[in-house]
Design a protein around this motif. Structure first.
Motif, PDB file in Angstrom:
ATOM      1  N   ALA A 176      17.477 -41.167 -10.193  1.00 22.42           N
ATOM      2  CA  ALA A 176      17.536 -42.056  -9.147  1.00 22.42           C
ATOM      3  C   ALA A 176      15.965 -42.262  -8.804  1.00 22.42           C
ATOM      4  CB  ALA A 176      18.276 -41.575  -7.992  1.00 22.42           C
ATOM      5  N   ASP A 177      15.989 -43.789  -8.658  1.00 19.45           N
ATOM      6  CA  ASP A 177      14.412 -44.321  -8.116  1.00 19.45           C
ATOM      7  C   ASP A 177      14.698 -45.221  -6.894  1.00 19.45           C
ATOM      8  OD1 ASP A 177      14.650 -47.151  -8.913  1.00 19.45           O
ATOM      9  OD2 ASP A 177      14.809 -46.342 -10.852  1.00 19.45           O
ATOM     10  N   ASN A 178      13.508 -45.480  -6.389  1.00 17.58           N
ATOM     11  CA  ASN A 178      13.690 -46.442  -5.005  1.00 17.58           C
ATOM     12  C   ASN A 178      12.691 -47.828  -5.451  1.00 17.58           C
ATOM     13  OD1 ASN A 178      10.931 -45.526  -4.987  1.00 17.58           O
ATOM     14  ND2 ASN A 178      11.014 -44.826  -2.835  1.00 17.58           N
ATOM     15  N   GLY A 179      13.008 -48.046  -6.551  1.00 18.92           N
ATOM     16  CA  GLY A 179      12.233 -49.214  -7.066  1.00 18.92           C
ATOM     17  C   GLY A 179      12.902 -50.425  -6.786  1.00 18.92           C
ATOM     18  N   THR A 180      12.424 -51.709  -7.575  1.00 22.22           N
ATOM     19  CA  THR A 180      13.030 -52.937  -7.144  1.00 22.22           C
ATOM     20  C   THR A 180      14.252 -53.139  -7.597  1.00 22.22           C
ATOM     21  OG1 THR A 180      11.947 -53.794  -9.255  1.00 22.22           O
ATOM     22  CG2 THR A 180      10.755 -53.865  -7.321  1.00 22.22           C
ATOM     23  N   GLY A 181      14.672 -52.441  -8.592  1.00 25.17           N
ATOM     24  CA  GLY A 181      16.443 -52.431  -8.949  1.00 25.17           C
ATOM     25  C   GLY A 181      16.193 -53.641 -10.280  1.00 25.17           C
ATOM     26  N   THR A 228      17.394 -47.994  -8.271  1.00 28.33           N
ATOM     27  CA  THR A 228      18.257 -47.976  -9.518  1.00 28.33           C
ATOM     28  C   THR A 228      18.790 -46.453  -9.456  1.00 28.33           C
ATOM     29  OG1 THR A 228      17.231 -49.809 -10.624  1.00 28.33           O
ATOM     30  CG2 THR A 228      18.802 -48.114 -11.820  1.00 28.33           C
ATOM     31  N   THR A 229      20.137 -46.220  -9.775  1.00 29.79           N
ATOM     32  CA  THR A 229      20.545 -44.920 -10.034  1.00 29.79           C
ATOM     33  C   THR A 229      21.235 -45.091 -11.495  1.00 29.79           C
ATOM     34  OG1 THR A 229      20.616 -44.445  -8.018  1.00 29.79           O
ATOM     35  CG2 THR A 229      21.831 -42.927  -9.303  1.00 29.79           C
ATOM     36  N   VAL A 230      20.859 -44.056 -12.268  1.00 28.58           N
ATOM     37  CA  VAL A 230      21.592 -43.850 -13.751  1.00 28.58           C
ATOM     38  C   VAL A 230      22.083 -42.778 -13.620  1.00 28.58           C
ATOM     39  CG1 VAL A 230      21.260 -43.910 -16.233  1.00 28.58           C
ATOM     40  CG2 VAL A 230      19.758 -45.207 -14.757  1.00 28.58           C
TER      41      VAL A 230
END
Ligand SMILES: Nc1ncnc2c1ncn2[C@@H]1O[C@H](COP(=O)(O)OP(=O)(O)O)[C@@H](O)[C@H]1O
Ligand SMILES: [Mg+2]
Length: 389
Positions: A338-343, A381-383
């Protein structure tokens, strides 16, 4: 030697006790054999025969202990005819006087062997031997064996000078043995390092590439309209899978470990190595019996997907934080990145936008009977990659 200054004789440096220039030259020659390209057995045979000839002994023997110092592993004799050797029968096992030399590795000089309290007696057919001189073959505190002589011709017993001489020869023998053992160990280490390198190479590059070819063929199968082409491609994919299985089992059978560490250690190592690519710290949280429930195959796919997901975060997300979780309940295994980026851009999540990264993650999951879920918004985004175990 006799009457020499006190302290001049040091058993660790027996050469000091030898004054005769001819003897010193012969000793030097024995030492030079070590530097040359002479086989250990030949060096030891030369040393045993020099010990006999330089002390006037009729018989000589050199025994090399096994690495556990329990039994005599190599045994070289001088002075016995093959017929005599045959009659004596089996080689000494280290009982009797020879055992004394092993247990208490000190020079041992005996005028009459049969009168020694530890004498075990000779086997039938053994030639009579009266005088005895035995010394340990040692280098510093390491004992490698012993060198002993019997029957000093024309004398009732061996002398102190003989003892010094034979000790010097035994030290040479010790250095030769030590040398050979170190050499053997170094060679063995080199061979096993090389095997492991080859195994890793086969595993990491060859298998990964075959697998990638298989995945792209699978992609083509879905788009092929001619049934015969589809069948042929399906066969090729099965062939590839078979080849991969064969390489894996060969690596395994040869005892070559592609990576002896457990999943947890490999996951942590990968997270650490991808930090520069991601641009932030990559914390990993584990839940459940990761090391005991994940097979090598699942681990390998998981690592490949984790690498891809984290590379994507570095390349596309512009995130300031990322979080990796690996959890298993023994029945399924889930990797979550999971990241806290722009999507993702709207068409990326449907996998039309980018390359093969997300597609291959999905295929790897499906190959194992699992799935890939991607959730993306302006918050990040979460993968989620999950497979049954
Ligand atoms: N973590 C992420 N954050 C933002 N966008 C992403 C992320 N992961 C993937 N994407 C988007 O999805 C696309 C497809 O990813 P991928 O299949 O791995 O191909 P590639 O990385 O080669 O572009 C990327 O091009 C990118 O636009
Ligand atoms: Mg990618």
């Amino acid at each position: 030697v006799k009457g020499s200054a006190r302290g001049a004789y040091d058993p660790a440096v027996p050469y000091r006790a030898i004054a005769d220039p001819v003897q010193l030259r012969r000793l030097l020659e024995a030492n030079l054999l070590i530097a040359g390209d002479v086989a250990l057995g030949d060096i030891l045979r030369h040393i045993a025969s020099e010990a006999c000839s330089m002390t006037g002994a009729r018989y000589g023997a050199l025994g090399v202990l096994d690495e556990r110092r329990e039994t005599i592993e190599q045994f070289i004799t001088v002075g016995l005819t093959p017929e005599e050797e045959r009659r004596i029968g089996p080689r000494p096992t280290g009982k009797g006087v020879l055992g004394v030399l092993i247990i208490d590795p000190q020079p041992l000089r005996i005028a009459d062997l049969s009168s020694h309290p530890d004498a075990a007696g000779f086997p039938v057919g053994h030639p009579p031997m009266t005088s005895f001189l035995g010394v340990p073959i040692r280098v510093r505190d390491q004992v490698y064996g012993n060198l002993y002589l019997t029957e000093k011709v024309g004398w009732s017993e061996f002398t102190k000078d003989d003892e010094a001489l034979v000790q010097a020869l035994a030290l040479t023998a010790g250095i030769a043995i030590e040398n050979a053992q170190l050499h053997r160990k170094a060679e063995a280490a080199a061979v096993s390092a090389d095997r492991d390198r080859v195994a890793r190479d086969l595993h990491d590059s060859v298998i990964q590439r075959l697998f990638a070819i298989g995945l792209s063929l699978q992609g083509i199968i879905q788009r092929a309209d001619v049934p015969a082409t589809r069948d042929r491609l399906t066969e090729a994919v099965a062939d590839l899978d078979d080849t991969i299985r064969q390489i894996r089992s060969t690596i395994f059978e040869l005892g070559m470990a592609p990576d002896a560490r457990g999943p947890r250690a490999q996951i942590l190592e990968l997270a650490r190595s991808l930090q520069p690519v991601v641009g932030t710290a990559v914390p990993v949280r584990f839940e459940g019996p990761v090391d005991t429930s994940m097979s090598a195959e699942v681990t390998e796919h998981l690592l490949a997907c984790m690498r891809e997901a984290l590379t994507n975060v570095g390349r596309h997300a512009g995130a300031s934080a990322v979080d990796v979780r690996v959890r298993t309940d023994g029945a399924t295994c889930v990797l979550e990145v999971a990241d806290n980026g722009t999507g993702m851009a709207s068409d990326a999540a449907s996998e039309r936008g980018g390359g093969l990264g997300l597609v291959n993650m999905r295929r790897r999951a499906e190959k194992l009977g699992g799935r890939l879920d991607v959730a993306s918004s302006a918050e990040g985004t979460t993968v989620v990659w999950s497979v049954p175990l």
